[in-house]
Motif scaffolding. Structure first.
Motif, PDB file in Angstrom:
ATOM      1  N   THR B   7       0.943  -1.185   0.096  1.00 61.33           N
ATOM      2  CA  THR B   7       0.025   0.038  -0.064  1.00 61.33           C
ATOM      3  C   THR B   7       1.097   1.213   0.101  1.00 61.33           C
ATOM      4  O   THR B   7       1.934   1.430   0.783  1.00 61.33           O
ATOM      5  CB  THR B   7      -1.117   0.118   1.152  1.00 61.33           C
ATOM      6  N   PRO B   8       0.512   2.176  -0.670  1.00 61.97           N
ATOM      7  CA  PRO B   8      -0.658   2.359  -1.513  1.00 61.97           C
ATOM      8  C   PRO B   8      -0.377   1.587  -2.958  1.00 61.97           C
ATOM      9  O   PRO B   8       0.745   1.271  -3.465  1.00 61.97           O
ATOM     10  CB  PRO B   8      -0.744   3.776  -1.974  1.00 61.97           C
ATOM     11  N   LYS B   9      -1.493   1.593  -3.704  1.00 64.38           N
ATOM     12  CA  LYS B   9      -1.203   1.029  -5.318  1.00 64.38           C
ATOM     13  C   LYS B   9      -0.636   1.994  -6.018  1.00 64.38           C
ATOM     14  O   LYS B   9       0.077   1.820  -6.967  1.00 64.38           O
ATOM     15  CB  LYS B   9      -2.470   0.491  -5.830  1.00 64.38           C
ATOM     16  N   ASN B  79      12.807  10.051   1.185  1.00 64.03           N
ATOM     17  CA  ASN B  79      12.837  11.537   1.674  1.00 64.03           C
ATOM     18  C   ASN B  79      13.282  12.226   0.477  1.00 64.03           C
ATOM     19  O   ASN B  79      13.722  11.862  -0.568  1.00 64.03           O
ATOM     20  CB  ASN B  79      14.095  11.697   2.650  1.00 64.03           C
ATOM     21  N   SER B  80      12.838  13.604   0.308  1.00 64.31           N
ATOM     22  CA  SER B  80      13.109  14.452  -0.646  1.00 64.31           C
ATOM     23  C   SER B  80      12.935  13.688  -1.896  1.00 64.31           C
ATOM     24  O   SER B  80      13.977  14.059  -2.852  1.00 64.31           O
ATOM     25  CB  SER B  80      14.564  14.764  -0.567  1.00 64.31           C
ATOM     26  N   LEU B  81      11.684  13.518  -2.315  1.00 61.78           N
ATOM     27  CA  LEU B  81      11.544  12.885  -3.631  1.00 61.78           C
ATOM     28  C   LEU B  81      12.038  13.671  -4.780  1.00 61.78           C
ATOM     29  O   LEU B  81      11.809  14.947  -4.996  1.00 61.78           O
ATOM     30  CB  LEU B  81      10.160  12.414  -3.744  1.00 61.78           C
ATOM     31  N   GLU B  82      12.361  12.958  -5.747  1.00 60.94           N
ATOM     32  CA  GLU B  82      12.934  13.656  -7.143  1.00 60.94           C
ATOM     33  C   GLU B  82      12.325  12.946  -8.271  1.00 60.94           C
ATOM     34  O   GLU B  82      11.554  11.783  -8.110  1.00 60.94           O
ATOM     35  CB  GLU B  82      14.502  13.346  -7.153  1.00 60.94           C
ATOM     36  N   LEU B  83      12.375  13.722  -9.269  1.00 60.20           N
ATOM     37  CA  LEU B  83      11.508  13.264 -10.492  1.00 60.20           C
ATOM     38  C   LEU B  83      11.890  11.690 -10.949  1.00 60.20           C
ATOM     39  O   LEU B  83      11.124  10.981 -11.250  1.00 60.20           O
ATOM     40  CB  LEU B  83      11.731  14.176 -11.841  1.00 60.20           C
ATOM     41  N   GLY B  84      13.305  11.623 -10.842  1.00 58.10           N
ATOM     42  CA  GLY B  84      13.852  10.217 -11.175  1.00 58.10           C
ATOM     43  C   GLY B  84      13.508   9.194 -10.329  1.00 58.10           C
ATOM     44  O   GLY B  84      13.689   7.913 -10.610  1.00 58.10           O
ATOM     45  N   ASP B  85      12.758   9.561  -9.197  1.00 62.24           N
ATOM     46  CA  ASP B  85      12.161   8.294  -8.262  1.00 62.24           C
ATOM     47  C   ASP B  85      10.962   7.767  -8.912  1.00 62.24           C
ATOM     48  O   ASP B  85      10.549   6.795  -8.509  1.00 62.24           O
ATOM     49  CB  ASP B  85      12.098   8.697  -6.929  1.00 62.24           C
ATOM     50  N   SER B  86      10.439   8.398  -9.818  1.00 57.88           N
ATOM     51  CA  SER B  86       9.099   7.832 -10.301  1.00 57.88           C
ATOM     52  C   SER B  86       9.353   6.618 -10.964  1.00 57.88           C
ATOM     53  O   SER B  86      10.251   6.663 -11.750  1.00 57.88           O
ATOM     54  CB  SER B  86       8.564   8.842 -11.545  1.00 57.88           C
ATOM     55  N   ALA B  87       8.734   5.652 -10.680  1.00 59.27           N
ATOM     56  CA  ALA B  87       8.876   4.210 -11.236  1.00 59.27           C
ATOM     57  C   ALA B  87       7.838   3.527 -10.408  1.00 59.27           C
ATOM     58  O   ALA B  87       6.727   3.732  -9.632  1.00 59.27           O
ATOM     59  CB  ALA B  87      10.162   3.537 -10.398  1.00 59.27           C
ATOM     60  N   VAL B  88       7.733   2.050 -10.736  1.00 62.87           N
ATOM     61  CA  VAL B  88       6.731   1.105 -10.018  1.00 62.87           C
ATOM     62  C   VAL B  88       7.849   0.274  -9.082  1.00 62.87           C
ATOM     63  O   VAL B  88       8.732  -0.204  -9.265  1.00 62.87           O
ATOM     64  CB  VAL B  88       6.141  -0.018 -10.997  1.00 62.87           C
ATOM     65  N   TYR B  89       7.374   0.422  -7.868  1.00 60.84           N
ATOM     66  CA  TYR B  89       8.067  -0.439  -6.707  1.00 60.84           C
ATOM     67  C   TYR B  89       7.545  -1.562  -6.343  1.00 60.84           C
ATOM     68  O   TYR B  89       6.326  -1.392  -6.038  1.00 60.84           O
ATOM     69  CB  TYR B  89       8.224   0.582  -5.472  1.00 60.84           C
ATOM     70  N   PHE B  90       8.388  -2.868  -6.193  1.00 62.79           N
ATOM     71  CA  PHE B  90       7.622  -4.035  -6.207  1.00 62.79           C
ATOM     72  C   PHE B  90       8.336  -4.529  -4.949  1.00 62.79           C
ATOM     73  O   PHE B  90       9.356  -4.603  -4.614  1.00 62.79           O
ATOM     74  CB  PHE B  90       8.051  -4.890  -7.206  1.00 62.79           C
ATOM     75  N   PHE B 104       5.958 -11.951  -5.588  1.00 66.58           N
ATOM     76  CA  PHE B 104       5.993 -10.429  -5.848  1.00 66.58           C
ATOM     77  C   PHE B 104       4.712  -9.803  -5.382  1.00 66.58           C
ATOM     78  O   PHE B 104       3.437 -10.378  -5.496  1.00 66.58           O
ATOM     79  CB  PHE B 104       6.062 -10.043  -7.200  1.00 66.58           C
ATOM     80  N   GLY B 105       4.581  -8.649  -4.709  1.00 62.89           N
ATOM     81  CA  GLY B 105       3.323  -7.828  -4.309  1.00 62.89           C
ATOM     82  C   GLY B 105       3.013  -7.287  -5.808  1.00 62.89           C
ATOM     83  O   GLY B 105       3.784  -7.390  -7.027  1.00 62.89           O
ATOM     84  N   PRO B 106       1.811  -6.608  -5.941  1.00 63.01           N
ATOM     85  CA  PRO B 106       1.317  -5.892  -7.116  1.00 63.01           C
ATOM     86  C   PRO B 106       1.953  -4.773  -7.438  1.00 63.01           C
ATOM     87  O   PRO B 106       1.573  -4.241  -8.685  1.00 63.01           O
ATOM     88  CB  PRO B 106      -0.521  -5.615  -6.609  1.00 63.01           C
ATOM     89  N   GLY B 107       2.733  -4.300  -6.832  1.00 62.85           N
ATOM     90  CA  GLY B 107       3.444  -3.046  -7.069  1.00 62.85           C
ATOM     91  C   GLY B 107       2.758  -1.652  -6.470  1.00 62.85           C
ATOM     92  O   GLY B 107       1.458  -1.717  -6.297  1.00 62.85           O
ATOM     93  N   THR B 108       3.837  -0.777  -6.761  1.00 68.16           N
ATOM     94  CA  THR B 108       3.201   0.639  -5.948  1.00 68.16           C
ATOM     95  C   THR B 108       3.702   1.601  -7.160  1.00 68.16           C
ATOM     96  O   THR B 108       4.893   1.829  -7.406  1.00 68.16           O
ATOM     97  CB  THR B 108       3.700   1.071  -4.874  1.00 68.16           C
ATOM     98  N   ARG B 109       2.891   2.280  -8.000  1.00 67.90           N
ATOM     99  CA  ARG B 109       3.164   3.173  -8.922  1.00 67.90           C
ATOM    100  C   ARG B 109       3.538   4.567  -8.322  1.00 67.90           C
ATOM    101  O   ARG B 109       2.451   5.204  -7.808  1.00 67.90           O
ATOM    102  CB  ARG B 109       2.237   3.213  -9.865  1.00 67.90           C
ATOM    103  N   LEU B 110       4.865   4.747  -8.463  1.00 67.30           N
ATOM    104  CA  LEU B 110       5.162   6.329  -7.578  1.00 67.30           C
ATOM    105  C   LEU B 110       5.517   7.227  -8.790  1.00 67.30           C
ATOM    106  O   LEU B 110       6.175   7.102  -9.811  1.00 67.30           O
ATOM    107  CB  LEU B 110       6.426   6.268  -6.843  1.00 67.30           C
ATOM    108  N   THR B 111       4.553   8.436  -8.724  1.00 70.01           N
ATOM    109  CA  THR B 111       4.591   9.481  -9.962  1.00 70.01           C
ATOM    110  C   THR B 111       5.095  10.785  -8.958  1.00 70.01           C
ATOM    111  O   THR B 111       4.349  11.105  -8.161  1.00 70.01           O
ATOM    112  CB  THR B 111       3.624   9.992 -10.493  1.00 70.01           C
ATOM    113  N   VAL B 112       6.385  11.202  -9.129  1.00 65.69           N
ATOM    114  CA  VAL B 112       6.856  12.345  -8.603  1.00 65.69           C
ATOM    115  C   VAL B 112       6.638  13.701  -9.537  1.00 65.69           C
ATOM    116  O   VAL B 112       7.174  13.581 -10.702  1.00 65.69           O
ATOM    117  CB  VAL B 112       8.148  12.453  -8.223  1.00 65.69           C
ATOM    118  N   LEU B 113       5.784  14.762  -9.339  1.00 69.56           N
ATOM    119  CA  LEU B 113       5.519  15.774 -10.443  1.00 69.56           C
ATOM    120  C   LEU B 113       6.286  16.983  -9.975  1.00 69.56           C
ATOM    121  O   LEU B 113       6.970  17.034  -8.791  1.00 69.56           O
ATOM    122  CB  LEU B 113       3.912  16.264 -10.078  1.00 69.56           C
TER     123      LEU B 113
END
Lengths: 111, 113
Positions: B7-9, B79-90, B104-113
């Motif tokens: 969590t979260p997805k 911490n201190s999220l950057e644009l390049g951190d955007s990815a799916v984390y499993f 594997f879990g279903p993944g968390t899609r992280l989008t950094v704006l």
């Protein structure tokens, strides 16, 4: 270090056989795996082969391992549209816990 | 019945924020992992814990900090999220013996704006 390579794309017609290829560099690989990833989902283990085996068959899936050439393949017989997914080859080197994954092959099954 | 849950997805956030992703497994496995999958679907190991102890720590910025309160949970704080951190984390888990199949879990899609 370990390196695992796969071609990125493969398209086949429904009912044909699919063959997905993988090469790896680490000669101490103990297990080699094939994982399947459907859209929006996590990876699911399809099959694996131990490094002292040449071939493993599991229903429609056949895994071939050529240790000399460090080449692994996955053959899917009678490919169905539900087989469309990304297929990842992975290897586990020696006593390592982690897996090294290839880049994945996007399999598209055409009707 | 879910074996490995995350969590979260989906997680959408601004640059500079701090966020956490949680993972739980009910398989009784000893080892848990975090992987990052980039936009080209390349999957790379980040961390691994065995019985709450860090055993794999790949070259990951120290803005990423895993925490394992018990062997069924492995959380990832960024911490201190950057644009390049955007990815799916499993998240994944495995039992060490034999085949060491990773679930594997279903993944968390992280989008950094």
């Amino acid at each position: 270090g370990e390196d695992v390579e796969q071609s990125l794309f493969l398209s086949v017609r429904e009912g044909d056989s699919s063959v997905i290829n993988c090469t790896y560099t680490d000669s101490s690989s103990t297990y080699l795996y094939w994982y399947k990833q459907e859209p929006g989902a996590g990876l699911q283990l399809l099959t694996y082969i131990f490094s002292n085996m040449d071939m493993k068959q599991d229903q429609r899936l056949t895994v071939l391992l050529n240790k000399k050439d460090k080449h692994l393949s996955l053959r899917i017989a009678d490919t169905q549209t539900g087989d469309s997914a990304i297929y990842f080859c992975a290897e586990r080197a020696g006593s390592a816990r982690q897996l090294t994954f290839g880049s994945g092959t996007q399999l598209t099954v055409l009707p | 019945d879910t074996a490995v849950s995350q969590t979260p997805k989906y997680l959408v956030t601004q640059m500079g924020n701090d966020k956490s992703i949680k993972c739980e497994q009910n398989l009784g496995h000893d080892t848990m992992y975090w992987y990052k999958q980039d936009s080209k679907k390349f999957l790379k190991i980040m961390f691994s814990y065995n019985n709450k102890e860090l055993i794999i720590n790949e070259t990951v910025p120290n803005r990423f900090s895993p925490k394992s309160p018990d062997k069924a949970h492995l959380n990832l704080h960024i911490n201190s999220l950057e644009l390049g951190d955007s990815a799916v984390y499993f998240c994944a888990s495995s039992q060490e013996v034999g085949v060491n199949e990773q679930f594997f879990g279903p993944g968390t899609r992280l989008t950094v704006l």
